[in-house]
Design an enzyme around this catalytic site. Sequence first.
Site, PDB file in Angstrom:
ATOM      1  N   CYS A  70      45.230  45.081  33.228  1.00 42.68           N
ATOM      2  CA  CYS A  70      44.202  45.526  32.831  1.00 42.68           C
ATOM      3  C   CYS A  70      43.178  44.985  32.666  1.00 42.68           C
ATOM      4  O   CYS A  70      42.418  43.862  32.056  1.00 42.68           O
ATOM      5  CB  CYS A  70      44.422  45.554  30.949  1.00 42.68           C
ATOM      6  SG  CYS A  70      43.574  46.179  30.052  1.00 42.68           S
ATOM      7  N   CYS A  95      40.831  44.445  29.776  1.00 40.60           N
ATOM      8  CA  CYS A  95      41.050  43.855  28.701  1.00 40.60           C
ATOM      9  C   CYS A  95      40.124  41.889  29.588  1.00 40.60           C
ATOM     10  O   CYS A  95      40.183  41.146  28.822  1.00 40.60           O
ATOM     11  CB  CYS A  95      42.224  42.959  28.843  1.00 40.60           C
ATOM     12  SG  CYS A  95      44.031  43.992  28.201  1.00 40.60           S
TER      13      CYS A  95
END
Length: 325
Positions: free
Chosen positions: A78, A81
């Site tokens: 991700c 993230c």
Amino acid sequence: MQPRNMSMSGVVDLAAVKAAAEAKQKAERARAEAARGGTSAAAPTRLVYDVDEAGFQQDVLQRSTEVPVVIDFWAEWCEPCKQLGPVLEKLAREYAGAFVLAKIDVDANQLLFQQFGVQGIPAVFAVVAGQPVPLFQGAAPEAQVRQVLDQLIQAAERQFGIVGARVEPGAEDEPEAEQAAPARPATPYDSALAAAHEALDSGDLGGAVQAYRNVLSDDPGNAEAKVGLAQAELLQRVRGADPQAVREAAAKDPADVAAQVAAADLELVGGHVADAFGRLVETVRRTAGEDREAARVRLLELFEVVGPEDPRVAAARSALARVLF
């Protein structure tokens, strides 16, 4: 910032309610002893740490009785993230113990991911006094994250009296010292209780109820079996219930005792202990005869679930006494 009503049965069962209260009491005793100059000083505080399903109850639920726990749901693949994670870690160290940051890899902890109802990552939640609070989703800018964290810390102090302790520079992220608990003497019922706990954890509620009752038939004073039976019976009652329908029925007719006790069950499973107790105390106050007795008995059953050490149980017992006598 209102706590989100969330049932955490599975990875975390209702024993977390009791365990969280006990953890808070132990922390308060440790702080009091340290303040008196005792030798039981607080261990170094980890400000940022990884959490998995096995450690969730201790590292998040129990920890949240002492300090707000912010949860960062992330994954290696991700990209957003990777933008948000360093911001959260930087702020955790900057705030120096006002909150702690628990990082959960969603790929390795799918059950936690599902139970929190995460729709996408990065997603940030908090847990305060055992209650989940959704914060935000996506890679928010640092100024927005600061604002959310400030609100969280203020709410934790105002609503629950939880104030994170500041840590000394350089003490963060050191492993926490663990004090070994004295071994509990073996009893003739250990194997039966272990089987009952396993049935409860696996969702075999009927098997758990019967197993706990078997222990109590031989040892009526077995406290562990009493708590387990109360938990299993509560989960049996709420299994398959429609939360919205239960809440609407209770709101529609405050005189409907069955509706009120059903709503109290759901409130307790959702972590709203004081609300559940208050609802039943009020039901006892406004009813008489068999209806009053039904509400009173259910309240006592919920006391068993939470445990007599919890101060909310003591407060509710006092309130119950006032309306009964």
